[in-house]
Design a protein around this motif. Sequence first.
Motif: not given
Length: 77
Positions: A34-36, A17-21
Motif C-alpha cells: 500500500v502507499a505509505w 489500509l488493505p493489509m494482511n500478514g
Amino acid sequence: MISKDDFVRIARDELALPMNGADLETDLDSDHTVAWDSLHMMRLVAAVERETGTRLQVGPLMADRSLKAIFARITEA
C-alpha cells in the motif's frame, strides 16, 4: 506485548489500509504494498501505543523499510 496478528489488525483497521500478514514481508516503498508515508507511521505508532499502553520512540521506526522491521522494533520496546 503485541502479537503479529494484532499488529496487522491495528495497521489494517486503524489506518483503513488493505493489509494482511503477507504485507509484513514487503518493503514499504515496494510496488506490491500500500502507499505509505510518515503520517501512516505516526497514526500506526499512536494506535499501537493506545493498544499496548507502551510509549514508542518514533525516530528509529522512521528508518525501517518494512512492516516486519517496524513490528520487530515495536516488540523489542
